[in-house]
Design a protein around this motif. Structure first.
Motif, PDB file in Angstrom:
ATOM      1  N   LEU B 225       9.639  47.179 -15.531  1.00  0.00           N
ATOM      2  CA  LEU B 225       8.377  46.508 -15.931  1.00  0.00           C
ATOM      3  C   LEU B 225       8.325  45.940 -17.378  1.00  0.00           C
ATOM      4  O   LEU B 225       8.090  44.935 -17.781  1.00  0.00           O
ATOM      5  CB  LEU B 225       7.265  47.525 -15.689  1.00  0.00           C
ATOM      6  CG  LEU B 225       5.750  46.956 -16.103  1.00  0.00           C
ATOM      7  CD1 LEU B 225       5.195  46.175 -14.961  1.00  0.00           C
ATOM      8  CD2 LEU B 225       4.782  48.120 -16.174  1.00  0.00           C
ATOM      9  N   ILE B 226       8.954  46.867 -18.211  1.00  0.00           N
ATOM     10  CA  ILE B 226       9.064  46.680 -19.498  1.00  0.00           C
ATOM     11  C   ILE B 226      10.015  45.310 -20.068  1.00  0.00           C
ATOM     12  O   ILE B 226       9.521  44.330 -20.622  1.00  0.00           O
ATOM     13  CB  ILE B 226       9.255  47.662 -20.589  1.00  0.00           C
ATOM     14  CG1 ILE B 226       8.233  48.684 -20.409  1.00  0.00           C
ATOM     15  CG2 ILE B 226       9.623  47.372 -22.035  1.00  0.00           C
ATOM     16  CD1 ILE B 226       8.559  50.145 -21.088  1.00  0.00           C
ATOM     17  N   ILE B 227      11.050  45.631 -19.400  1.00  0.00           N
ATOM     18  CA  ILE B 227      11.982  44.338 -19.550  1.00  0.00           C
ATOM     19  C   ILE B 227      11.428  43.111 -19.066  1.00  0.00           C
ATOM     20  O   ILE B 227      11.549  42.031 -19.604  1.00  0.00           O
ATOM     21  CB  ILE B 227      13.289  44.651 -18.974  1.00  0.00           C
ATOM     22  CG1 ILE B 227      13.966  45.789 -19.719  1.00  0.00           C
ATOM     23  CG2 ILE B 227      14.164  43.557 -18.852  1.00  0.00           C
ATOM     24  CD1 ILE B 227      15.431  46.173 -19.490  1.00  0.00           C
ATOM     25  N   ASN B 228      10.825  43.053 -17.711  1.00  0.00           N
ATOM     26  CA  ASN B 228      10.341  41.876 -17.115  1.00  0.00           C
ATOM     27  C   ASN B 228       9.163  41.293 -17.917  1.00  0.00           C
ATOM     28  O   ASN B 228       9.209  40.005 -18.016  1.00  0.00           O
ATOM     29  CB  ASN B 228       9.683  42.111 -15.686  1.00  0.00           C
ATOM     30  CG  ASN B 228      11.011  42.333 -14.825  1.00  0.00           C
ATOM     31  OD1 ASN B 228      11.237  41.446 -14.060  1.00  0.00           O
ATOM     32  ND2 ASN B 228      11.816  43.264 -14.634  1.00  0.00           N
ATOM     33  N   VAL B 229       8.384  42.072 -18.451  1.00  0.00           N
ATOM     34  CA  VAL B 229       7.148  41.798 -19.384  1.00  0.00           C
ATOM     35  C   VAL B 229       7.683  40.926 -20.415  1.00  0.00           C
ATOM     36  O   VAL B 229       7.254  39.828 -20.741  1.00  0.00           O
ATOM     37  CB  VAL B 229       6.113  42.793 -19.609  1.00  0.00           C
ATOM     38  CG1 VAL B 229       5.297  42.306 -20.569  1.00  0.00           C
ATOM     39  CG2 VAL B 229       5.552  43.249 -18.444  1.00  0.00           C
TER      40      VAL B 229
END
Lengths: 273, 298
Positions: B225-229
Protein backbone atom coordinates in the motif's frame (compact mmCIF):
# COMPACT_ATOMS: atom_id res chain seq x y z
CA UNK A 1 -2.69 -27.97 2.00
CA UNK A 2 -6.39 -28.64 2.14
CA UNK A 3 -7.69 -30.58 -0.82
CA UNK A 4 -9.84 -28.60 -3.16
CA UNK A 5 -12.56 -30.42 -5.09
CA UNK A 6 -12.00 -31.22 -8.76
CA UNK A 7 -14.69 -28.86 -9.96
CA UNK A 8 -13.26 -26.02 -7.92
CA UNK A 9 -9.77 -26.63 -9.33
CA UNK A 10 -11.15 -26.53 -12.85
CA UNK A 11 -12.97 -23.29 -12.14
CA UNK A 12 -9.86 -21.72 -10.60
CA UNK A 13 -7.75 -22.80 -13.58
CA UNK A 14 -10.31 -21.40 -15.99
CA UNK A 15 -10.53 -18.02 -14.25
CA UNK A 16 -6.73 -17.88 -14.00
CA UNK A 17 -6.25 -18.50 -17.70
CA UNK A 18 -8.88 -15.93 -18.60
CA UNK A 19 -7.19 -13.36 -16.39
CA UNK A 20 -3.80 -14.25 -17.86
CA UNK A 21 -5.20 -13.69 -21.37
CA UNK A 22 -6.58 -10.30 -20.32
CA UNK A 23 -3.22 -9.30 -18.82
CA UNK A 24 -1.17 -10.37 -21.80
CA UNK A 25 -3.62 -9.02 -24.38
CA UNK A 26 -2.22 -5.45 -24.64
CA UNK A 27 1.13 -6.91 -25.63
CA UNK A 28 -0.37 -9.34 -28.14
CA UNK A 29 -2.46 -6.51 -29.55
CA UNK A 30 0.69 -4.42 -29.94
CA UNK A 31 2.53 -7.31 -31.60
CA UNK A 32 -0.35 -7.99 -33.96
CA UNK A 33 -0.75 -4.32 -34.89
CA UNK A 34 2.97 -4.00 -35.58
CA UNK A 35 2.55 -6.35 -38.57
CA UNK A 36 -0.58 -4.72 -39.98
CA UNK A 37 -0.90 -2.55 -43.05
CA UNK A 38 -2.36 0.92 -42.66
CA UNK A 39 -5.62 -0.29 -44.14
CA UNK A 40 -5.95 -3.03 -41.58
CA UNK A 41 -5.14 -0.59 -38.78
CA UNK A 42 -7.92 1.75 -39.91
CA UNK A 43 -10.33 -1.15 -40.11
CA UNK A 44 -9.49 -2.08 -36.47
CA UNK A 45 -8.69 -5.65 -37.42
CA UNK A 46 -7.50 -7.93 -34.62
CA UNK A 47 -5.06 -9.92 -36.76
CA UNK A 48 -3.10 -8.98 -39.87
CA UNK A 49 -3.74 -10.93 -43.09
CA UNK A 50 0.00 -11.22 -43.69
CA UNK A 51 3.09 -10.41 -41.64
CA UNK A 52 4.26 -7.14 -43.14
CA UNK A 53 7.57 -5.72 -41.91
CA UNK A 54 6.88 -2.25 -43.32
CA UNK A 55 6.11 -0.79 -39.90
CA UNK A 56 9.47 -1.98 -38.58
CA UNK A 57 11.25 -0.46 -41.54
CA UNK A 58 9.56 2.90 -41.16
CA UNK A 59 10.07 2.91 -37.37
CA UNK A 60 13.78 2.41 -37.94
CA UNK A 61 13.73 5.17 -40.55
CA UNK A 62 12.06 7.69 -38.22
CA UNK A 63 14.16 6.95 -35.14
CA UNK A 64 17.57 5.33 -34.59
CA UNK A 65 16.06 2.62 -32.39
CA UNK A 66 19.20 0.51 -32.28
CA UNK A 67 21.12 3.51 -31.02
CA UNK A 68 18.49 3.97 -28.30
CA UNK A 69 18.76 0.31 -27.38
CA UNK A 70 22.54 0.60 -27.23
CA UNK A 71 22.32 3.68 -24.99
CA UNK A 72 19.79 2.10 -22.65
CA UNK A 73 21.72 -1.15 -22.46
CA UNK A 74 24.94 0.65 -21.61
CA UNK A 75 23.33 2.91 -19.02
CA UNK A 76 21.32 0.09 -17.43
CA UNK A 77 24.34 -2.21 -17.18
CA UNK A 78 26.57 0.55 -15.81
CA UNK A 79 24.01 1.58 -13.17
CA UNK A 80 23.30 -2.02 -12.22
CA UNK A 81 26.97 -2.91 -11.83
CA UNK A 82 27.60 0.25 -9.81
CA UNK A 83 24.58 -0.34 -7.55
CA UNK A 84 25.57 -3.93 -6.89
CA UNK A 85 29.10 -2.83 -6.06
CA UNK A 86 28.24 0.10 -3.79
CA UNK A 87 25.35 -1.88 -2.32
CA UNK A 88 27.57 -4.88 -1.53
CA UNK A 89 30.20 -2.71 0.14
CA UNK A 90 27.70 -0.86 2.30
CA UNK A 91 25.61 -3.98 2.91
CA UNK A 92 28.69 -5.82 4.11
CA UNK A 93 29.62 -3.01 6.51
CA UNK A 94 26.09 -2.73 7.91
CA UNK A 95 25.56 -6.47 8.05
CA UNK A 96 28.90 -7.80 9.31
CA UNK A 97 31.05 -5.05 10.77
CA UNK A 98 30.89 -3.31 14.13
CA UNK A 99 31.45 0.45 14.16
CA UNK A 100 30.25 3.54 15.91
CA UNK A 101 27.23 5.17 14.36
CA UNK A 102 26.21 2.05 12.47
CA UNK A 103 22.55 2.34 13.36
CA UNK A 104 22.06 6.08 12.71
CA UNK A 105 23.96 5.79 9.44
CA UNK A 106 21.80 2.89 8.33
CA UNK A 107 18.67 4.84 9.22
CA UNK A 108 20.04 7.78 7.24
CA UNK A 109 20.41 5.45 4.24
CA UNK A 110 16.88 4.15 4.68
CA UNK A 111 15.59 7.72 4.94
CA UNK A 112 16.53 8.23 1.29
CA UNK A 113 13.69 5.84 0.42
CA UNK A 114 11.28 8.32 2.00
CA UNK A 115 12.35 11.14 -0.30
CA UNK A 116 10.29 10.81 -3.47
CA UNK A 117 12.68 10.71 -6.42
CA UNK A 118 10.51 12.78 -8.72
CA UNK A 119 10.20 15.54 -6.12
CA UNK A 120 13.96 16.21 -6.12
CA UNK A 121 14.51 15.54 -9.80
CA UNK A 122 14.47 19.24 -10.71
CA UNK A 123 17.21 20.06 -8.19
CA UNK A 124 19.25 17.17 -9.59
CA UNK A 125 18.70 18.50 -13.09
CA UNK A 126 20.02 21.90 -12.00
CA UNK A 127 23.07 20.22 -10.42
CA UNK A 128 23.80 18.40 -13.67
CA UNK A 129 23.42 21.64 -15.61
CA UNK A 130 25.87 23.39 -13.26
CA UNK A 131 28.35 20.54 -13.60
CA UNK A 132 27.99 20.89 -17.40
CA UNK A 133 27.12 17.21 -17.63
CA UNK A 134 23.77 17.53 -19.40
CA UNK A 135 23.36 15.33 -22.44
CA UNK A 136 26.10 12.89 -21.39
CA UNK A 137 26.21 9.32 -20.14
CA UNK A 138 27.45 10.74 -16.82
CA UNK A 139 24.17 12.54 -16.32
CA UNK A 140 22.23 9.35 -16.97
CA UNK A 141 24.40 7.16 -14.75
CA UNK A 142 25.79 9.19 -11.83
CA UNK A 143 22.61 9.71 -9.75
CA UNK A 144 21.70 6.03 -10.03
CA UNK A 145 24.97 4.45 -8.91
CA UNK A 146 23.59 3.52 -5.53
CA UNK A 147 20.18 2.90 -3.98
CA UNK A 148 18.85 2.36 -0.50
CA UNK A 149 16.89 -0.61 -1.81
CA UNK A 150 20.10 -2.29 -2.91
CA UNK A 151 21.99 -1.48 0.30
CA UNK A 152 19.07 -2.73 2.39
CA UNK A 153 18.82 -6.03 0.53
CA UNK A 154 22.58 -6.61 0.54
CA UNK A 155 22.63 -5.97 4.28
CA UNK A 156 19.99 -8.70 4.63
CA UNK A 157 22.19 -10.96 2.50
CA UNK A 158 25.27 -10.41 4.64
CA UNK A 159 23.30 -10.82 7.84
CA UNK A 160 22.16 -14.21 6.61
CA UNK A 161 25.77 -15.45 6.41
CA UNK A 162 26.71 -17.43 9.52
CA UNK A 163 28.89 -15.34 11.87
CA UNK A 164 31.25 -18.30 12.46
CA UNK A 165 32.24 -18.16 8.80
CA UNK A 166 33.77 -14.75 9.21
CA UNK A 167 35.35 -15.57 12.55
CA UNK A 168 37.02 -18.64 11.07
CA UNK A 169 38.30 -16.68 8.08
CA UNK A 170 39.70 -13.94 10.33
CA UNK A 171 41.47 -16.55 12.50
CA UNK A 172 42.95 -17.98 9.29
CA UNK A 173 44.50 -14.57 8.73
CA UNK A 174 42.00 -13.25 6.23
CA UNK A 175 41.51 -9.51 6.65
CA UNK A 176 38.13 -7.92 6.47
CA UNK A 177 38.36 -6.90 2.83
CA UNK A 178 39.74 -10.28 1.75
CA UNK A 179 36.76 -11.93 3.44
CA UNK A 180 34.41 -9.60 1.57
CA UNK A 181 36.11 -10.28 -1.75
CA UNK A 182 36.75 -14.02 -1.54
CA UNK A 183 33.91 -15.26 0.68
CA UNK A 184 31.19 -12.63 0.90
CA UNK A 185 30.80 -11.76 -2.77
CA UNK A 186 30.62 -15.36 -4.05
CA UNK A 187 28.17 -16.36 -1.33
CA UNK A 188 25.79 -13.49 -2.04
CA UNK A 189 25.57 -14.16 -5.79
CA UNK A 190 21.89 -15.23 -5.62
CA UNK A 191 20.98 -11.90 -4.01
CA UNK A 192 23.12 -10.03 -6.52
CA UNK A 193 21.34 -11.87 -9.33
CA UNK A 194 17.83 -10.91 -8.30
CA UNK A 195 18.77 -7.36 -7.37
CA UNK A 196 20.68 -7.01 -10.62
CA UNK A 197 17.70 -8.04 -12.73
CA UNK A 198 15.37 -5.77 -10.78
CA UNK A 199 17.73 -2.79 -11.07
CA UNK A 200 18.34 -3.40 -14.77
CA UNK A 201 14.60 -3.34 -15.46
CA UNK A 202 14.12 -0.21 -13.34
CA UNK A 203 16.82 1.70 -15.19
CA UNK A 204 15.78 0.39 -18.61
CA UNK A 205 12.25 1.60 -17.95
CA UNK A 206 13.18 5.07 -16.67
CA UNK A 207 11.40 7.96 -18.33
CA UNK A 208 11.47 11.34 -16.63
CA UNK A 209 15.19 11.56 -15.79
CA UNK A 210 16.53 10.67 -19.27
CA UNK A 211 13.90 12.97 -20.76
CA UNK A 212 15.24 15.89 -18.71
CA UNK A 213 18.98 15.39 -19.06
CA UNK A 214 19.33 14.38 -22.69
CA UNK A 215 18.47 16.51 -25.68
CA UNK A 216 20.31 15.16 -28.71
CA UNK A 217 18.94 12.17 -30.60
CA UNK A 218 22.19 10.22 -30.13
CA UNK A 219 21.88 10.40 -26.35
CA UNK A 220 18.21 9.46 -26.05
CA UNK A 221 17.20 6.22 -24.37
CA UNK A 222 14.55 3.74 -25.49
CA UNK A 223 11.61 5.06 -23.49
CA UNK A 224 12.11 8.59 -24.80
CA UNK A 225 12.51 7.12 -28.27
CA UNK A 226 8.96 5.78 -28.10
CA UNK A 227 7.63 9.25 -27.40
CA UNK A 228 9.59 10.48 -30.41
CA UNK A 229 7.93 7.92 -32.66
CA UNK A 230 4.54 8.87 -31.30
CA UNK A 231 5.10 12.55 -31.94
CA UNK A 232 6.54 12.14 -35.42
CA UNK A 233 3.18 11.46 -37.02
CA UNK A 234 0.01 11.55 -35.00
CA UNK A 235 -1.74 8.72 -36.81
CA UNK A 236 1.19 6.40 -37.59
CA UNK A 237 0.35 3.75 -35.02
CA UNK A 238 1.88 0.92 -37.04
CA UNK A 239 5.48 2.15 -36.71
CA UNK A 240 4.87 3.14 -33.07
CA UNK A 241 3.73 -0.38 -32.25
CA UNK A 242 6.70 -1.84 -34.16
CA UNK A 243 9.09 0.41 -32.25
CA UNK A 244 7.43 -0.56 -28.96
CA UNK A 245 7.90 -4.25 -29.74
CA UNK A 246 11.57 -3.70 -30.54
CA UNK A 247 12.27 -1.98 -27.23
CA UNK A 248 10.10 -4.43 -25.29
CA UNK A 249 12.09 -7.43 -26.44
CA UNK A 250 15.23 -6.82 -24.33
CA UNK A 251 13.37 -6.16 -21.08
CA UNK A 252 10.88 -9.00 -21.52
CA UNK A 253 13.78 -11.32 -22.36
CA UNK A 254 15.67 -10.29 -19.22
CA UNK A 255 12.50 -10.86 -17.23
CA UNK A 256 11.71 -14.29 -18.66
CA UNK A 257 15.28 -15.55 -18.33
CA UNK A 258 15.67 -14.15 -14.84
CA UNK A 259 12.21 -14.51 -13.35
CA UNK A 260 13.02 -17.42 -11.04
CA UNK A 261 16.06 -15.67 -9.53
CA UNK A 262 14.22 -12.38 -9.48
CA UNK A 263 11.13 -13.58 -7.68
CA UNK A 264 12.87 -15.75 -5.09
CA UNK A 265 15.40 -13.04 -4.31
CA UNK A 266 13.01 -10.08 -4.20
CA UNK A 267 10.71 -11.77 -1.79
CA UNK A 268 13.22 -13.67 0.35
CA UNK A 269 14.62 -11.09 2.72
CA UNK A 270 12.76 -7.89 2.13
CA UNK A 271 9.34 -8.59 3.61
CA UNK A 272 8.22 -11.02 6.19
CA UNK A 273 4.76 -12.18 5.22
CA UNK B 1 46.71 -15.97 3.61
CA UNK B 2 49.78 -14.12 4.85
CA UNK B 3 50.24 -13.40 8.54
CA UNK B 4 50.72 -9.76 9.35
CA UNK B 5 54.09 -8.87 10.91
CA UNK B 6 53.68 -7.99 14.60
CA UNK B 7 54.96 -4.47 13.94
CA UNK B 8 52.02 -3.69 11.71
CA UNK B 9 49.38 -4.86 14.14
CA UNK B 10 48.97 -1.49 15.78
CA UNK B 11 48.40 0.35 12.50
CA UNK B 12 46.11 -2.43 11.36
CA UNK B 13 44.07 -1.99 14.49
CA UNK B 14 43.47 1.66 13.76
CA UNK B 15 42.81 0.87 10.12
CA UNK B 16 40.24 -1.69 11.25
CA UNK B 17 38.34 0.98 13.13
CA UNK B 18 38.27 3.27 10.10
CA UNK B 19 37.69 0.70 7.40
CA UNK B 20 33.94 0.11 7.99
CA UNK B 21 33.37 3.73 7.03
CA UNK B 22 35.31 3.22 3.81
CA UNK B 23 32.81 0.54 2.77
CA UNK B 24 29.88 2.88 3.16
CA UNK B 25 31.69 5.91 1.79
CA UNK B 26 30.78 5.43 -1.92
CA UNK B 27 27.07 5.14 -1.18
CA UNK B 28 27.18 7.93 1.37
CA UNK B 29 28.88 10.27 -1.11
CA UNK B 30 26.37 9.46 -3.84
CA UNK B 31 23.41 9.87 -1.50
CA UNK B 32 24.79 13.17 -0.31
CA UNK B 33 25.23 14.47 -3.85
CA UNK B 34 22.03 13.17 -5.42
CA UNK B 35 19.52 12.82 -2.57
CA UNK B 36 20.39 14.95 0.48
CA UNK B 37 21.85 17.89 -1.39
CA UNK B 38 18.98 18.16 -3.93
CA UNK B 39 16.52 17.72 -1.07
CA UNK B 40 18.11 20.63 0.81
CA UNK B 41 18.35 22.57 -2.42
CA UNK B 42 14.65 22.02 -3.15
CA UNK B 43 13.80 23.45 0.27
CA UNK B 44 16.20 26.36 -0.30
CA UNK B 45 14.81 27.15 -3.76
CA UNK B 46 11.27 26.99 -2.41
CA UNK B 47 12.12 30.01 -0.24
CA UNK B 48 13.53 32.03 -3.12
CA UNK B 49 12.71 33.76 -6.34
CA UNK B 50 14.70 32.12 -9.14
CA UNK B 51 15.99 33.18 -12.54
CA UNK B 52 15.74 31.31 -15.86
CA UNK B 53 18.63 29.00 -15.01
CA UNK B 54 17.21 28.03 -11.64
CA UNK B 55 19.58 30.11 -9.50
CA UNK B 56 18.12 31.84 -6.47
CA UNK B 57 18.07 35.61 -6.93
CA UNK B 58 16.00 36.83 -4.01
CA UNK B 59 14.97 35.37 -0.68
CA UNK B 60 11.20 35.60 -0.39
CA UNK B 61 10.53 33.53 2.72
CA UNK B 62 7.25 31.66 2.54
CA UNK B 63 5.84 33.67 -0.36
CA UNK B 64 6.00 30.73 -2.77
CA UNK B 65 4.15 28.54 -0.29
CA UNK B 66 1.56 31.26 0.27
CA UNK B 67 1.07 31.49 -3.47
CA UNK B 68 0.70 27.70 -3.79
CA UNK B 69 -1.55 27.17 -0.78
CA UNK B 70 -3.65 30.33 -0.42
CA UNK B 71 -2.66 32.74 -3.18
CA UNK B 72 -3.18 32.94 -6.93
CA UNK B 73 -1.88 29.44 -7.69
CA UNK B 74 -3.85 27.74 -4.93
CA UNK B 75 -6.90 26.92 -7.05
CA UNK B 76 -4.75 25.14 -9.61
CA UNK B 77 -2.74 23.42 -6.90
CA UNK B 78 -5.71 22.07 -5.00
CA UNK B 79 -7.31 20.98 -8.23
CA UNK B 80 -4.11 19.07 -9.03
CA UNK B 81 -4.12 17.59 -5.54
CA UNK B 82 -7.70 16.47 -5.99
CA UNK B 83 -6.83 14.88 -9.35
CA UNK B 84 -3.81 13.16 -7.80
CA UNK B 85 -5.86 11.78 -4.91
CA UNK B 86 -8.57 10.46 -7.25
CA UNK B 87 -5.93 8.92 -9.47
CA UNK B 88 -4.06 7.37 -6.53
CA UNK B 89 -7.27 5.96 -5.05
CA UNK B 90 -8.19 4.29 -8.35
CA UNK B 91 -4.70 2.99 -9.04
CA UNK B 92 -3.97 1.71 -5.55
CA UNK B 93 -7.28 -0.08 -4.94
CA UNK B 94 -7.28 -1.50 -8.46
CA UNK B 95 -3.74 -2.80 -8.48
CA UNK B 96 -3.81 -4.18 -4.93
CA UNK B 97 -7.13 -5.94 -5.48
CA UNK B 98 -6.05 -7.43 -8.81
CA UNK B 99 -2.62 -8.35 -7.47
CA UNK B 100 -4.26 -10.18 -4.58
CA UNK B 101 -6.78 -11.96 -6.81
CA UNK B 102 -3.98 -13.08 -9.14
CA UNK B 103 -1.92 -14.29 -6.18
CA UNK B 104 -4.79 -16.26 -4.63
CA UNK B 105 -5.57 -17.91 -7.97
CA UNK B 106 -1.98 -18.75 -8.83
CA UNK B 107 -1.39 -20.17 -5.35
CA UNK B 108 -3.83 -23.01 -6.04
CA UNK B 109 -2.55 -26.11 -7.77
CA UNK B 110 -3.54 -26.68 -11.38
CA UNK B 111 -1.87 -27.54 -14.65
CA UNK B 112 -0.26 -24.60 -16.41
CA UNK B 113 0.18 -22.71 -13.15
CA UNK B 114 3.79 -21.86 -14.00
CA UNK B 115 2.78 -20.12 -17.21
CA UNK B 116 -0.01 -18.23 -15.45
CA UNK B 117 2.44 -17.05 -12.79
CA UNK B 118 4.87 -15.79 -15.42
CA UNK B 119 2.09 -13.83 -17.12
CA UNK B 120 0.83 -12.35 -13.83
CA UNK B 121 4.34 -11.17 -12.90
CA UNK B 122 5.32 -9.96 -16.36
CA UNK B 123 3.86 -6.42 -16.25
CA UNK B 124 6.70 -5.48 -13.90
CA UNK B 125 9.12 -5.78 -16.81
CA UNK B 126 7.09 -3.48 -19.07
CA UNK B 127 7.85 0.23 -18.91
CA UNK B 128 5.18 2.84 -18.32
CA UNK B 129 6.14 4.44 -21.64
CA UNK B 130 5.46 1.22 -23.59
CA UNK B 131 2.12 0.42 -22.00
CA UNK B 132 1.11 4.08 -22.26
CA UNK B 133 1.60 4.18 -26.06
CA UNK B 134 -0.21 0.88 -26.43
CA UNK B 135 -2.99 2.43 -24.34
CA UNK B 136 -3.11 5.52 -26.55
CA UNK B 137 -3.53 3.30 -29.60
CA UNK B 138 -6.13 0.99 -28.01
CA UNK B 139 -8.14 3.98 -26.78
CA UNK B 140 -8.04 5.86 -30.08
CA UNK B 141 -11.67 6.70 -30.87
CA UNK B 142 -11.62 5.53 -34.49
CA UNK B 143 -8.70 3.09 -34.84
CA UNK B 144 -8.55 1.68 -31.32
CA UNK B 145 -9.77 -1.72 -30.33
CA UNK B 146 -11.57 -0.59 -27.17
CA UNK B 147 -14.35 1.36 -28.87
CA UNK B 148 -14.69 -1.33 -31.50
CA UNK B 149 -15.00 -4.10 -28.88
CA UNK B 150 -17.39 -2.17 -26.66
CA UNK B 151 -19.36 -0.77 -29.59
CA UNK B 152 -18.95 2.70 -28.11
CA UNK B 153 -17.81 5.95 -29.62
CA UNK B 154 -15.99 7.60 -26.72
CA UNK B 155 -13.03 9.96 -26.98
CA UNK B 156 -11.44 8.29 -23.97
CA UNK B 157 -8.44 10.55 -23.54
CA UNK B 158 -10.19 13.78 -24.58
CA UNK B 159 -13.21 13.44 -22.31
CA UNK B 160 -13.03 14.97 -18.83
CA UNK B 161 -14.89 12.00 -17.33
CA UNK B 162 -12.90 9.21 -18.97
CA UNK B 163 -9.35 10.58 -19.28
CA UNK B 164 -8.24 10.05 -15.67
CA UNK B 165 -9.79 6.57 -15.29
CA UNK B 166 -8.19 5.59 -18.63
CA UNK B 167 -4.72 6.56 -17.39
CA UNK B 168 -5.46 4.85 -14.07
CA UNK B 169 -6.45 1.57 -15.75
CA UNK B 170 -3.19 1.53 -17.70
CA UNK B 171 -1.27 2.16 -14.46
CA UNK B 172 -3.16 -0.62 -12.66
CA UNK B 173 -2.03 -3.00 -15.39
CA UNK B 174 1.59 -1.89 -14.84
CA UNK B 175 1.43 -2.41 -11.08
CA UNK B 176 -0.10 -5.88 -11.06
CA UNK B 177 3.25 -7.62 -11.54
CA UNK B 178 5.11 -6.40 -8.49
CA UNK B 179 2.05 -6.64 -6.21
CA UNK B 180 1.46 -10.18 -7.43
CA UNK B 181 5.04 -11.25 -6.73
CA UNK B 182 5.06 -9.98 -3.16
CA UNK B 183 1.57 -11.26 -2.39
CA UNK B 184 2.14 -14.77 -3.70
CA UNK B 185 5.32 -14.98 -1.64
CA UNK B 186 3.31 -13.92 1.42
CA UNK B 187 0.59 -16.48 0.63
CA UNK B 188 3.15 -19.26 0.53
CA UNK B 189 4.15 -18.35 4.08
CA UNK B 190 0.62 -18.62 5.46
CA UNK B 191 0.42 -21.40 8.03
CA UNK B 192 -1.29 -24.36 6.31
CA UNK B 193 -2.88 -25.51 9.59
CA UNK B 194 -5.03 -22.37 9.56
CA UNK B 195 -6.61 -23.54 6.30
CA UNK B 196 -7.06 -27.05 7.69
CA UNK B 197 -8.87 -25.62 10.70
CA UNK B 198 -10.96 -23.52 8.34
CA UNK B 199 -11.86 -26.58 6.28
CA UNK B 200 -13.00 -28.43 9.39
CA UNK B 201 -15.22 -25.47 10.27
CA UNK B 202 -16.65 -25.81 6.77
CA UNK B 203 -15.46 -22.49 5.37
CA UNK B 204 -16.09 -22.03 1.63
CA UNK B 205 -13.61 -20.51 -0.85
CA UNK B 206 -14.57 -16.91 -0.13
CA UNK B 207 -14.88 -17.31 3.65
CA UNK B 208 -11.50 -19.03 3.69
CA UNK B 209 -9.76 -16.16 1.95
CA UNK B 210 -11.67 -13.41 3.74
CA UNK B 211 -11.07 -14.80 7.24
CA UNK B 212 -7.68 -16.47 6.86
CA UNK B 213 -5.77 -15.23 3.82
CA UNK B 214 -6.51 -11.52 4.13
CA UNK B 215 -5.44 -11.14 7.78
CA UNK B 216 -2.38 -13.33 7.18
CA UNK B 217 -1.04 -11.25 4.30
CA UNK B 218 -2.01 -7.89 5.77
CA UNK B 219 1.61 -6.90 6.63
CA UNK B 220 2.57 -7.41 2.98
CA UNK B 221 -0.55 -5.56 1.86
CA UNK B 222 0.42 -2.60 4.04
CA UNK B 223 3.95 -2.62 2.70
CA UNK B 224 2.59 -2.65 -0.85
CA UNK B 225 0.00 0.00 0.00
CA UNK B 226 2.77 2.41 0.99
CA UNK B 227 4.83 1.66 -2.13
CA UNK B 228 1.80 1.91 -4.42
CA UNK B 229 0.66 5.22 -2.93
CA UNK B 230 4.14 6.74 -3.27
CA UNK B 231 4.40 5.51 -6.87
CA UNK B 232 0.93 6.75 -7.77
CA UNK B 233 1.80 10.21 -6.48
CA UNK B 234 4.92 10.22 -8.64
CA UNK B 235 3.43 8.94 -11.91
CA UNK B 236 4.66 10.93 -14.86
CA UNK B 237 5.39 8.98 -18.05
CA UNK B 238 1.88 7.63 -18.64
CA UNK B 239 0.33 11.08 -18.11
CA UNK B 240 2.81 12.77 -20.40
CA UNK B 241 2.37 10.23 -23.17
CA UNK B 242 -1.38 9.70 -22.87
CA UNK B 243 -2.98 13.05 -22.04
CA UNK B 244 -0.29 15.71 -21.44
CA UNK B 245 -2.31 16.66 -18.37
CA UNK B 246 -5.46 17.31 -20.39
CA UNK B 247 -8.22 17.64 -21.34
CA UNK B 248 -8.06 21.03 -19.64
CA UNK B 249 -6.38 20.26 -16.36
CA UNK B 250 -8.29 17.07 -15.70
CA UNK B 251 -5.27 14.76 -15.59
CA UNK B 252 -2.75 17.30 -14.34
CA UNK B 253 -1.37 15.56 -11.27
CA UNK B 254 0.96 17.31 -8.83
CA UNK B 255 4.12 15.88 -10.36
CA UNK B 256 2.96 16.97 -13.79
CA UNK B 257 2.18 20.46 -12.47
CA UNK B 258 5.62 20.62 -10.82
CA UNK B 259 7.25 19.69 -14.09
CA UNK B 260 5.29 22.31 -16.07
CA UNK B 261 6.04 25.00 -13.50
CA UNK B 262 9.78 24.30 -13.77
CA UNK B 263 10.31 23.59 -17.44
CA UNK B 264 7.52 25.47 -19.17
CA UNK B 265 7.23 28.52 -16.91
CA UNK B 266 10.84 28.47 -15.62
CA UNK B 267 9.54 29.17 -12.13
CA UNK B 268 11.85 26.86 -10.22
CA UNK B 269 11.08 28.47 -6.85
CA UNK B 270 7.36 27.83 -7.20
CA UNK B 271 7.97 24.35 -8.53
CA UNK B 272 10.26 23.61 -5.56
CA UNK B 273 7.62 24.85 -3.13
CA UNK B 274 5.14 22.45 -4.71
CA UNK B 275 7.72 19.65 -4.41
CA UNK B 276 8.12 20.38 -0.70
CA UNK B 277 4.35 20.30 -0.20
CA UNK B 278 4.23 16.99 -2.11
CA UNK B 279 6.96 15.60 0.11
CA UNK B 280 5.06 16.63 3.26
CA UNK B 281 1.84 15.07 1.94
CA UNK B 282 3.61 11.79 1.19
CA UNK B 283 5.35 11.84 4.56
CA UNK B 284 2.07 12.34 6.42
CA UNK B 285 0.32 9.67 4.33
CA UNK B 286 3.09 7.18 5.09
CA UNK B 287 2.94 7.97 8.81
CA UNK B 288 -0.83 7.46 8.82
CA UNK B 289 -0.40 4.13 7.06
CA UNK B 290 2.18 3.01 9.62
CA UNK B 291 -0.18 3.99 12.45
CA UNK B 292 -2.99 2.08 10.76
CA UNK B 293 -0.80 -0.95 10.36
CA UNK B 294 -0.06 -1.06 14.08
CA UNK B 295 -3.78 -0.96 14.83
CA UNK B 296 -4.97 -3.48 12.28
CA UNK B 297 -2.29 -6.15 12.06
CA UNK B 298 -2.47 -9.11 14.35
Amino acid sequence: MVKTSKGAVLLIALVSFMLAVVIVSPLLYCLSASFMTEKELYATKLLPAALSLDNYRSALRVAPIFRFILNSTFVAIACTAAQLFTGSLAGYAFGCLEFRGRKPLFLLFLATMMIPGNAIIIANYLTMAQMKLLNSYWALILPYMTSAFCVFNMRQAYMSLPAELREAAIIDGCNSFQFFLHVGLPLTVPFLGSLGIYTFLQIWNQYLWPLLVTNSIEMRTVQIGIGMLQNSDAMAYGPVMAGTIMILIPSVLVFILGQKTLISGLTAGSVKG
Amino acid sequence: MTTQPARASKTRLSFETVSPYLYILPSLLLFTLFVFYPFAKTIYLSLNLTDQTGSAIQFVGLDNFKSVLIGQSSRDFFFSLQITLKYAAMVVTGSLALGLICAILANEEFRGRGLVRTVFAMPMSISSACIAVIGVFALNPTMGVINSLLGTNIKWLRDIHYALPSVAVVTVWMNIGLNFIFLIAALQNVDASLYEAGAIEGANFFQKHWHITLPSVSPTLFFLLIINVINAFQAYAQIRLMTQGGPGKYTRTIIYAIYLEAFQNNRYGMSSAMSVVLFIILFVLTLIQFKMEKKVTY
